[in-house]
Design an enzyme around this catalytic site. Structure first.
Site, PDB file in Angstrom:
ATOM      1  N   ARG A 175       0.052 -11.198  13.181  1.00 15.91           N
ATOM      2  CA  ARG A 175      -0.847 -10.652  12.150  1.00 15.91           C
ATOM      3  C   ARG A 175      -0.269 -10.707  10.734  1.00 15.91           C
ATOM      4  NH1 ARG A 175      -5.133  -8.553  11.478  1.00 15.91           N
ATOM      5  NH2 ARG A 175      -4.536  -6.456  10.834  1.00 15.91           N
ATOM      6  N   ASP A 220      -8.247  -2.064  17.283  1.00 13.76           N
ATOM      7  CA  ASP A 220      -6.931  -1.778  16.698  1.00 13.76           C
ATOM      8  C   ASP A 220      -6.443  -0.425  17.207  1.00 13.76           C
ATOM      9  OD1 ASP A 220      -4.696  -1.550  15.120  1.00 13.76           O
ATOM     10  OD2 ASP A 220      -5.725  -1.953  13.227  1.00 13.76           O
ATOM     11  N   ARG A 274     -14.475  -6.038  14.909  1.00 16.71           N
ATOM     12  CA  ARG A 274     -13.526  -5.007  15.348  1.00 16.71           C
ATOM     13  C   ARG A 274     -14.284  -3.697  15.452  1.00 16.71           C
ATOM     14  NH1 ARG A 274      -8.429  -2.304  12.020  1.00 16.71           N
ATOM     15  NH2 ARG A 274      -9.937  -0.683  11.595  1.00 16.71           N
ATOM     16  N   TRP A 295       0.568   6.071  13.267  1.00 17.09           N
ATOM     17  CA  TRP A 295      -0.883   5.964  13.307  1.00 17.09           C
ATOM     18  C   TRP A 295      -1.225   4.517  13.542  1.00 17.09           C
ATOM     19  CZ3 TRP A 295      -1.677   2.394   9.743  1.00 17.09           C
ATOM     20  CH2 TRP A 295      -0.904   2.399   8.571  1.00 17.09           C
ATOM     21  N   ASN A 328       0.809  -1.217   0.000  1.00 26.25           N
ATOM     22  CA  ASN A 328       0.000   0.000   0.000  1.00 26.25           C
ATOM     23  C   ASN A 328       0.850   1.277   0.000  1.00 26.25           C
ATOM     24  OD1 ASN A 328      -2.380   1.413   0.072  1.00 26.25           O
ATOM     25  ND2 ASN A 328      -2.914   0.869   2.182  1.00 26.25           N
ATOM     26  N   GLU A 370      -5.015  -4.845  19.144  1.00 16.36           N
ATOM     27  CA  GLU A 370      -4.048  -4.947  18.046  1.00 16.36           C
ATOM     28  C   GLU A 370      -3.101  -3.746  18.024  1.00 16.36           C
ATOM     29  OE1 GLU A 370      -5.956  -5.711  14.327  1.00 16.36           O
ATOM     30  OE2 GLU A 370      -4.482  -4.545  13.212  1.00 16.36           O
ATOM     31  N   GLU A 385      -8.803 -11.488   9.466  1.00 17.01           N
ATOM     32  CA  GLU A 385      -9.474 -10.207   9.196  1.00 17.01           C
ATOM     33  C   GLU A 385     -10.145 -10.265   7.822  1.00 17.01           C
ATOM     34  OE1 GLU A 385      -6.739  -6.923   9.025  1.00 17.01           O
ATOM     35  OE2 GLU A 385      -8.340  -5.423   9.044  1.00 17.01           O
ATOM     36  N   HIS A 424      -3.651 -10.279   8.660  1.00 16.22           N
ATOM     37  CA  HIS A 424      -4.110  -9.001   8.122  1.00 16.22           C
ATOM     38  C   HIS A 424      -5.002  -9.280   6.907  1.00 16.22           C
ATOM     39  CE1 HIS A 424      -2.459  -4.954   6.330  1.00 16.22           C
ATOM     40  NE2 HIS A 424      -3.637  -4.768   6.871  1.00 16.22           N
ATOM     41  N   TYR A 484      -7.593   7.890  11.973  1.00 18.47           N
ATOM     42  CA  TYR A 484      -7.248   6.863  10.990  1.00 18.47           C
ATOM     43  C   TYR A 484      -7.806   5.516  11.449  1.00 18.47           C
ATOM     44  CZ  TYR A 484      -4.781   3.487   8.192  1.00 18.47           C
ATOM     45  OH  TYR A 484      -4.515   2.444   7.346  1.00 18.47           O
ATOM     46  N   HIS A 489      -3.503   0.828  16.251  1.00 20.37           N
ATOM     47  CA  HIS A 489      -2.727   1.407  15.145  1.00 20.37           C
ATOM     48  C   HIS A 489      -1.380   1.983  15.592  1.00 20.37           C
ATOM     49  CE1 HIS A 489      -5.536   0.813  11.892  1.00 20.37           C
ATOM     50  NE2 HIS A 489      -6.515   1.264  12.644  1.00 20.37           N
ATOM     51  N   HIS A 545     -15.299  -5.210  10.252  1.00 17.45           N
ATOM     52  CA  HIS A 545     -14.923  -3.887  10.744  1.00 17.45           C
ATOM     53  C   HIS A 545     -16.138  -3.017  11.005  1.00 17.45           C
ATOM     54  CE1 HIS A 545     -10.552  -3.298   9.357  1.00 17.45           C
ATOM     55  NE2 HIS A 545     -10.773  -4.569   9.566  1.00 17.45           N
ATOM     56  N   GLU A 561       1.109  -6.803  11.329  1.00 17.94           N
ATOM     57  CA  GLU A 561       0.696  -6.622   9.933  1.00 17.94           C
ATOM     58  C   GLU A 561       1.809  -5.981   9.104  1.00 17.94           C
ATOM     59  OE1 GLU A 561      -2.880  -4.358  10.849  1.00 17.94           O
ATOM     60  OE2 GLU A 561      -2.014  -2.586   9.940  1.00 17.94           O
TER      61      GLU A 561
HETATM   62  O1  KDG Z   1      -2.138  -0.642   4.455  1.00 22.74           O
HETATM   63  C1  KDG Z   1      -2.328  -0.529   5.823  1.00 22.74           C
HETATM   64  C2  KDG Z   1      -3.716  -0.957   6.210  1.00 22.74           C
HETATM   65  O2  KDG Z   1      -4.062  -2.184   5.660  1.00 22.74           O
HETATM   66  C3  KDG Z   1      -3.832  -1.047   7.700  1.00 22.74           C
HETATM   67  O3  KDG Z   1      -3.585   0.176   8.304  1.00 22.74           O
HETATM   68  C4  KDG Z   1      -5.192  -1.546   8.109  1.00 22.74           C
HETATM   69  O4  KDG Z   1      -4.512  -1.612  10.382  1.00 22.74           O
HETATM   70  C5  KDG Z   1      -5.156  -2.095   9.473  1.00 22.74           C
HETATM   71  C6  KDG Z   1      -5.929  -3.284   9.738  1.00 22.74           C
HETATM   72  O5  KDG Z   1      -5.836  -3.780  10.846  1.00 22.74           O
HETATM   73  O6  KDG Z   1      -6.609  -3.764   8.821  1.00 22.74           O
HETATM   74 MG    MG Z   2      -4.268  -2.982  11.984  1.00 27.34          MG
END
Ligand code: KDG
Ligand code: MG
Length: 402
Positions: free
Chosen positions: A283, A210, A147, A402, A37, A236, A339, A312, A159, A212, A122, A262
């Site tokens: 993850r 999450d 989640r 983030w 990404n 997470e 996920e 992930h 975010y 982050h 989600h 992830e």
């Molecule tokens: O590319 C990064 C996203 O996939 C990520 O930030 C999403 O944290 C994420 C998640 O748990 O799906």
């Molecule tokens: Mg995540």
């Protein structure tokens, strides 16, 4: 079974995807996801310029040897770009092997260890009550694990909190947008979210959250400890995982299970966390951690230390990765949870697939190989569009995770 063609397909049906397509002399082909990404073209160039020339003429059945050749042979090991490129090759080779054997990939991996794969959806809300409603919507769709992410009073945009009702797309087109983060309102708010969710939805749902990577270890103790009576399935990414000793501190303060990884791309990123039992779910997923071959090694190491998997599965991983992850999840013994963020309709049309969701679980299907294809004609109608993940700053302008 020699590889005679290898092509990198970049498309953007709502978001960017990089797909490797390998073809053998027998006319079989296999797909691998190579999407990183916000850095998609780096992997596309790595593959096209440096890996494709090494693949032509190789025996497609030598999956382990090809993995080692690309990993050790490059001299420059690990890193997200390299490991995503190797993952794409590896995934495509498993797809080819499955088609050659006329078996779904999970059968090549030892067969099903379970009937289906528990997934989490989600639920996002702009505020607490909106999130409580969103969790109800997912529960009504049959999800057993959800989640919950909510907008935080006093923080303009957060975010990871989707704007649409069903899924969120982490990247945004153009240059990276910036958002402002403040830890204190988050720490004050988050316990009330889980109290309210249990009040409204009862004790049965698995609830996930999450963070982050936004906290320090001692800060992470609070959103871990406060919801303990509400039995979070897991918290997470409480902290960035470069400093792995930090997880020892988190462990001293909470019994909420911890998931991380992830952004990991190799077994060496999680070896210490696993061996010291500092986490409960790893993850890492197929596309970013060296493919099915390498992810199995991570899972087998984790199995020894009571750590389960939790791949992930955000929308920036293509349906090719989703299919590969489901074959992996179905087969390994220490699977934990997967996920699942459904892709948009354009993406699903570009990548016809056999995997399916029913009643909170997924299954990769019985088609030979991965059970996912790419409609190249349609993909060509969606050219690459520059897009980035947002960046996050503190209120005084300092860069933040983030
Ligand atoms: O590319 C990064 C996203 O996939 C990520 O930030 C999403 O944290 C994420 C998640 O748990 O799906
Ligand atoms: Mg995540």
């Amino acid at each position: 079974m020699k590889i005679v063609d290898a092509r990198v397909i970049v498309c953007s049906p709502g978001r960017n995807f990089v797909t490797l397509k390998l073809t053998t002399e027998d006319g079989l082909h296999g797909l691998g996801d190579a999407t990183l990404n916000g850095r998609e073209l780096a992997v596309a160039a790595y593959l096209t310029e440096h890996v494709v020339p090494l693949l032509i003429g190789r025996d497609a059945r030598r999956i382990e040897d090809t993995w080692q050749y690309l990993y050790k042979g490059a001299y420059w090991r690990r890193g997200p770009v390299t490991m995503t490129a190797i993952a794409a090759v590896d995934t495509a080779l498993w797809d080819i092997l499955g088609k050659a054997a006329d078996l779904p990939v999970y059968r090549l991996l030892g067969g099903a260890s379970r009937e289906a794969v528990l997934v989490y959806g989600h639920a996002n809300g702009k505020d607490l009550e909106d999130t409580v409603r969103a969790v109800g919507t997912y529960a009504a769709m049959g999800y057993k694990a959800i989640r919950a992410q909510s907008g935080i009073p006093g923080i303009a945009s957060t975010y990871g909190v989707g704007k649409g009702s069903m899924s969120y797309e982490p990247a945004e087109r153009g240059l990276p947008p910036e958002s402002v983060w403040s830890t204190e309102p988050y720490l004050d708010f988050v316990p009330s979210l889980f109290t309210r969710l249990r009040q409204e939805h009862g004790p049965e749902l698995h609830l996930l959250h999450d963070v982050h990577h936004r906290l320090t270890p001692i800060e992470a103790g609070r959103p871990g400890r406060a919801p303990e009576p509400h039995r979070l399935f897991r918290m997470e990414d409480p902290v960035p995982a470069e400093l792995q000793e930090g997880f020892r501190l988190i462990r001293r303060h909470t019994t909420t299970p911890i998931a991380v990884g992830e952004v990991f791309n190799s077994i060496h990123d999680c070896q210490q966390l696993i061996q010291e039992q500092l986490i409960d779910y790893v993850r890492s997923t197929v596309v970013h951690a060296g493919g099915i071959t390498h992810l199995r090694k991570i899972a087998h190491l984790a199995e020894l230390f009571h750590v389960r998997t939790g791949c992930h599965g955000a929308t920036d991983l293509s349906p090719v990765c989703m299919a590969a992850a489901l074959h992996f999840d179905l087969s390994i013994h220490n699977f934990g949870i997967q996920e699942y963020m459904p892709h948009n309709d354009e993406t699903l049309r570009v990548f016809p697939h056999h995997y399916r969701f029913a009643d909170g679980y997924m299954h990769p299907g019985e088609a030979p190989g991965l059970g996912v294809e790419i409609d190249e004609g349609l993909a060509a109608r969606y050219p690459y569009q520059r897009a980035y993940l947002p960046v996050n700053r503190k209120e005084d302008g300092t860069m933040h995770s983030w």
